[in-house]
Design an enzyme around this catalytic site. Sequence first.
Site, PDB file in Angstrom:
ATOM      1  CG  ASP A  67      36.855  44.094  45.612  1.00  0.00           C
ATOM      2  OD1 ASP A  67      36.392  44.538  46.675  1.00  0.00           O
ATOM      3  OD2 ASP A  67      36.437  43.057  45.066  1.00  0.00           O
ATOM      4  CG  HIS A  68      33.469  46.883  45.351  1.00  0.00           C
ATOM      5  ND1 HIS A  68      32.532  46.821  44.332  1.00  0.00           N
ATOM      6  CD2 HIS A  68      33.876  45.613  45.561  1.00  0.00           C
ATOM      7  CE1 HIS A  68      32.374  45.555  43.957  1.00  0.00           C
ATOM      8  NE2 HIS A  68      33.182  44.801  44.692  1.00  0.00           N
TER       9      HIS A  68
HETATM   10 ZN   LIG Z   1      32.513  42.808  48.556  1.00  0.00          ZN
END
Ligand SMILES: [Zn+2]
Length: 240
Positions: A67-68
Amino acid sequence: MSVRELVVLGTASQVPTRHRNHNGYLLRWDGQGIMFDPGEGTQRQMLRAGVAAHDLDRICVTHFHGDHSLGLAGVIQRINLDQVPHPVTAHYPASGQRFFERLRYATAYRETVRLVEAPVAADGPLAVTDAYTLEAHRLSHPVESYGYRLVEPDGRRILPERLAAHGIQGPDVGRIQRDGVLNGVTLDEVSEVRRGQRFAFVMDTRLCDGVHASPRAPTCSSSSRPSSTRTSASPPTTAT
Ligand SMILES: [Zn+2]
């Protein structure tokens, strides 16, 4: 006029939601563009928010949870497709080098841009420019993670009323600025230090800390929260 603005491209952790994209943030800072944590779908969010590949000068990844970072593949290929004329520097935890390389070369494409790999292995300054110093600081998380901070150099503002009180005018104003003193009057007496602005990008790891004790595979279960102190005058632009 210099523009300082945080463009929020997404704030969802783990999985995107109907209304929120994965993480993704662009900080505009005096003509420089610094992207933080491009999660999946960041390229499309850039389009929605009016962020061009040409706007990017640096990409800072806090850690290699999807998600990053899953958006790196698309963003990097878009930078090359658009033939961004300047180098783009990528900062990311050094222990995730293999993840960065996989994302950088996820599929075939023609490389046209100089993408500088600058992995982070310790706390400290990463880059010093006229507009800011970029620093990294280790965070607590199941995988190696770094927060990033921009620090504007302190400045000095001359106070006209103090100059007038000391009878300093004309070429003498330049002299006292250059020499620090003029006829016994110091620069400190006729000016004040203006503290530079700071911007910190630190993901919120509180919930993830609980994952440490979980028998399940560690994942990222908290939102990234960009925190800014005395930064942009305008509210963040959002494209979540
Ligand atoms: Zn994380």
